[in-house]
Design a protein around this motif. Sequence first.
Motif, PDB file in Angstrom:
ATOM      1  N   ALA A   1      24.780 -54.519   2.801  1.00  0.00           N
ATOM      2  CA  ALA A   1      23.557 -53.781   3.233  1.00  0.00           C
ATOM      3  C   ALA A   1      24.133 -52.456   4.108  1.00  0.00           C
ATOM      4  N   GLU A   2      22.965 -51.440   4.024  1.00  0.00           N
ATOM      5  CA  GLU A   2      23.573 -50.088   4.880  1.00  0.00           C
ATOM      6  C   GLU A   2      23.553 -50.315   6.318  1.00  0.00           C
ATOM      7  N   LEU A   3      22.372 -51.135   7.097  1.00  0.00           N
ATOM      8  CA  LEU A   3      22.175 -50.971   8.559  1.00  0.00           C
ATOM      9  C   LEU A   3      23.113 -51.752   9.169  1.00  0.00           C
TER      10      LEU A   3
ATOM     11  N   LYS B   1      11.684 -70.013   9.959  1.00  0.00           N
ATOM     12  CA  LYS B   1      12.344 -68.716   9.706  1.00  0.00           C
ATOM     13  C   LYS B   1      11.233 -67.737  10.230  1.00  0.00           C
ATOM     14  N   ILE B   2      12.150 -66.799  11.040  1.00  0.00           N
ATOM     15  CA  ILE B   2      11.042 -65.638  11.201  1.00  0.00           C
ATOM     16  C   ILE B   2      10.742 -64.678  10.139  1.00  0.00           C
ATOM     17  N   LEU B   3       9.585 -64.041  10.205  1.00  0.00           N
ATOM     18  CA  LEU B   3       9.175 -63.274   8.990  1.00  0.00           C
ATOM     19  C   LEU B   3       9.074 -61.971   9.465  1.00  0.00           C
TER      20      LEU B   3
ATOM     21  N   GLN C   1      11.312 -58.596   2.890  1.00  0.00           N
ATOM     22  CA  GLN C   1      12.083 -58.190   1.601  1.00  0.00           C
ATOM     23  C   GLN C   1      13.245 -58.949   1.449  1.00  0.00           C
ATOM     24  N   SER C   2      13.926 -59.641   2.389  1.00  0.00           N
ATOM     25  CA  SER C   2      14.851 -60.476   1.735  1.00  0.00           C
ATOM     26  C   SER C   2      14.572 -62.052   1.772  1.00  0.00           C
ATOM     27  N   LEU C   3      13.746 -62.303   2.836  1.00  0.00           N
ATOM     28  CA  LEU C   3      13.029 -63.721   2.888  1.00  0.00           C
ATOM     29  C   LEU C   3      12.505 -64.373   2.007  1.00  0.00           C
TER      30      LEU C   3
ATOM     31  N   GLY D   1      10.659 -53.230   5.048  1.00  0.00           N
ATOM     32  CA  GLY D   1      11.702 -53.975   5.564  1.00  0.00           C
ATOM     33  C   GLY D   1      11.913 -53.311   7.016  1.00  0.00           C
ATOM     34  N   THR D   2      12.706 -54.144   7.721  1.00  0.00           N
ATOM     35  CA  THR D   2      12.649 -53.678   9.459  1.00  0.00           C
ATOM     36  C   THR D   2      14.060 -53.695   9.794  1.00  0.00           C
ATOM     37  N   ILE D   3      14.749 -52.858  10.663  1.00  0.00           N
ATOM     38  CA  ILE D   3      16.079 -52.773  11.045  1.00  0.00           C
ATOM     39  C   ILE D   3      16.551 -54.351  11.555  1.00  0.00           C
TER      40      ILE D   3
HETATM   41  C1  LIG Z   1      14.150 -54.738  -4.422  1.00  0.00           C
HETATM   42  C2  LIG Z   1      15.054 -54.586  -3.219  1.00  0.00           C
HETATM   43  C3  LIG Z   1      16.118 -53.849  -3.060  1.00  0.00           C
HETATM   44  C4  LIG Z   1      16.845 -53.665  -1.830  1.00  0.00           C
HETATM   45  N1  LIG Z   1      17.589 -52.884  -1.577  1.00  0.00           N
HETATM   46  C5  LIG Z   1      18.475 -52.919  -0.299  1.00  0.00           C
HETATM   47  C6  LIG Z   1      19.520 -51.941  -0.188  1.00  0.00           C
HETATM   48  O1  LIG Z   1      19.897 -51.065  -1.006  1.00  0.00           O
HETATM   49  N2  LIG Z   1      20.047 -51.978   0.912  1.00  0.00           N
HETATM   50  C7  LIG Z   1      19.884 -52.967   1.894  1.00  0.00           C
HETATM   51  O2  LIG Z   1      20.603 -52.753   3.019  1.00  0.00           O
HETATM   52  N3  LIG Z   1      18.969 -53.684   1.868  1.00  0.00           N
HETATM   53  C8  LIG Z   1      18.189 -53.548   0.844  1.00  0.00           C
HETATM   54  N4  LIG Z   1      17.323 -54.640   0.496  1.00  0.00           N
HETATM   55  C9  LIG Z   1      16.791 -55.536   1.594  1.00  0.00           C
HETATM   56  C10 LIG Z   1      15.991 -54.822   2.634  1.00  0.00           C
HETATM   57  O3  LIG Z   1      16.739 -54.039   3.511  1.00  0.00           O
HETATM   58  C11 LIG Z   1      15.318 -56.074   3.704  1.00  0.00           C
HETATM   59  O4  LIG Z   1      14.259 -55.046   4.343  1.00  0.00           O
HETATM   60  C12 LIG Z   1      16.176 -56.382   4.668  1.00  0.00           C
HETATM   61  O5  LIG Z   1      17.503 -57.041   4.259  1.00  0.00           O
HETATM   62  C13 LIG Z   1      15.515 -57.663   5.437  1.00  0.00           C
HETATM   63  O6  LIG Z   1      14.614 -57.151   6.588  1.00  0.00           O
HETATM   64  P1  LIG Z   1      13.118 -57.755   6.580  1.00  0.00           P
HETATM   65  O7  LIG Z   1      12.445 -56.976   7.614  1.00  0.00           O
HETATM   66  O8  LIG Z   1      12.517 -57.607   5.100  1.00  0.00           O
HETATM   67  O9  LIG Z   1      13.520 -59.156   6.812  1.00  0.00           O
HETATM   68  P2  LIG Z   1      12.873 -60.550   6.133  1.00  0.00           P
HETATM   69  O10 LIG Z   1      13.029 -60.713   4.796  1.00  0.00           O
HETATM   70  O11 LIG Z   1      11.466 -60.687   6.904  1.00  0.00           O
HETATM   71  O12 LIG Z   1      13.978 -61.673   6.843  1.00  0.00           O
HETATM   72  C14 LIG Z   1      15.372 -61.464   6.559  1.00  0.00           C
HETATM   73  C15 LIG Z   1      16.009 -62.600   7.342  1.00  0.00           C
HETATM   74  O13 LIG Z   1      16.132 -62.094   8.702  1.00  0.00           O
HETATM   75  C16 LIG Z   1      15.312 -63.111   9.641  1.00  0.00           C
HETATM   76  N5  LIG Z   1      14.887 -62.168  10.536  1.00  0.00           N
HETATM   77  C17 LIG Z   1      14.147 -61.235  10.546  1.00  0.00           C
HETATM   78  N6  LIG Z   1      13.679 -60.545  11.824  1.00  0.00           N
HETATM   79  C18 LIG Z   1      14.279 -61.043  12.574  1.00  0.00           C
HETATM   80  C19 LIG Z   1      14.416 -61.045  13.849  1.00  0.00           C
HETATM   81  N7  LIG Z   1      13.703 -60.090  14.539  1.00  0.00           N
HETATM   82  N8  LIG Z   1      15.204 -61.809  14.585  1.00  0.00           N
HETATM   83  C20 LIG Z   1      15.909 -62.875  13.903  1.00  0.00           C
HETATM   84  N9  LIG Z   1      15.685 -63.033  12.598  1.00  0.00           N
HETATM   85  C21 LIG Z   1      14.999 -62.214  12.134  1.00  0.00           C
HETATM   86  C22 LIG Z   1      14.496 -63.807   8.765  1.00  0.00           C
HETATM   87  O14 LIG Z   1      14.206 -65.076   9.498  1.00  0.00           O
HETATM   88  C23 LIG Z   1      15.345 -63.877   7.599  1.00  0.00           C
HETATM   89  O15 LIG Z   1      16.259 -64.927   7.682  1.00  0.00           O
HETATM   90  C24 LIG Z   1      16.420 -54.721  -0.649  1.00  0.00           C
HETATM   91  C25 LIG Z   1      15.144 -55.639  -0.914  1.00  0.00           C
HETATM   92  C26 LIG Z   1      14.520 -55.346  -2.031  1.00  0.00           C
HETATM   93  C27 LIG Z   1      13.385 -56.663  -2.212  1.00  0.00           C
END
Ligand SMILES: Cc1cc2nc3c(=O)[nH]c(=O)nc-3n(C[C@H](O)[C@H](O)[C@H](O)COP(=O)(O)OP(=O)(O)OC[C@H]3O[C@@H](n4cnc5c(N)ncnc54)[C@H](O)[C@@H]3O)c2cc1C
Length: 297
Positions: free
Chosen positions: A122-124, A28-30, A34-36, A109-111
């Motif tokens: 989710a919002e985005l 999995k990509i990291l 924040q979700s993974l 967290g990233t877009i």
């Molecule tokens: C306490 C808490 C509250 C939150 N509240 C909200 C909220 O109100 N609204 C909301 O929208 N979100 C919320 N989130 C989620 C947050 O927005 C996350 O940041 C987002 O869903 C995932 O982004 P990430 O960069 O952290 O991805 P990661 O957790 O690193 O990855 C998530 C998934 O996407 C994949 N991935 C990541 N980047 C890529 C890429 N470039 N290409 C392909 N696959 C990829 C990973 O492999 C994984 O499967 C919350 C999270 C937490 C912990």
Amino acid sequence: MYLYPFTYCAPTTVDEALALLQAHPDGKILAGGQSLIPLMGLGLARPSALIDVNNLPGLEGVVEDGGSLRIGALVRHRTLETDPAVRRRCPILAEAASVIGNIRVRHRGTIGGSLAHADPAAELPLVATAMGATLEIRGPRVSREIGAEKFFLGYLQTDLAPVEMVTGIRVPVVNAGTGCGLAQLVRRAGDFAIVSACALVSLDDAGRCTHAALALGGVGSHPVRIHGAEALLVGRALTDRCIEDAARVVSGELDPESDVHASAAYRRAMARVMARRALAAAAARAAASTAHEEERG
Ligand SMILES: Cc1cc2nc3c(=O)[nH]c(=O)nc-3n(C[C@H](O)[C@H](O)[C@H](O)COP(=O)(O)OP(=O)(O)OC[C@H]3O[C@@H](n4cnc5c(N)ncnc54)[C@H](O)[C@@H]3O)c2cc1C
């Protein structure tokens, strides 16, 4: 939190990251984690390898390019919230990012992660769907682009193949005469929405709607455009009556499910309310931006 064992990889180029994805079929990509990481902590995801993309070039930055903003996949929610180009040219993205979780989540967290994760509330993903955004995807052999509306397929499911990654997103900029609105039903500020709506409308000089987009979130397995409501708005002046007519179409086009947060009937009723609020906000902003342009010109 107990994590199952995994290999940690830190590639320094996109090609290297893609090769690692091929070498680790259940890797999995990291990105922001924040979700993974929470999913891994719960044992719901057990990747054999984490491919950390945080050091890859080309995945950062916001650039205005013709009629759109190109946003790198690694751009954090906090950057969307504060970046001057996003706030000026695509303010609804900044507004949406500002209500995600809490400040710690927004700094990590990233877009790209939010779109790839594809949470239906989710919002985005919702804003990307309403705005007609395009995702840039790289695979081992080909690069491709796909519209957000086609990218989201189901609950945490997208069109992305296991060997592909999102490298960026292009979002059309908002010009004078166009406005966007976001409305959400949330239990507490910062929570995922129970039901959400995002609208975009464009008005001509006579105040008639020339383009409308309306997306709903939290009402199915992925964000959905409500084309029936959009068609009803085009060609009309966006009076309260017209907006209410369009919002009424929304409840008829949805088939939400009941869960611990809300019954299907409540979700359907709230979808209509959120659609009306998002459309009203979008129409007011479109009218205000037209008036502002006239004052300046
Ligand atoms: C306490 C808490 C509250 C939150 N509240 C909200 C909220 O109100 N609204 C909301 O929208 N979100 C919320 N989130 C989620 C947050 O927005 C996350 O940041 C987002 O869903 C995932 O982004 P990430 O960069 O952290 O991805 P990661 O957790 O690193 O990855 C998530 C998934 O996407 C994949 N991935 C990541 N980047 C890529 C890429 N470039 N290409 C392909 N696959 C990829 C990973 O492999 C994984 O499967 C919350 C999270 C937490 C912990």
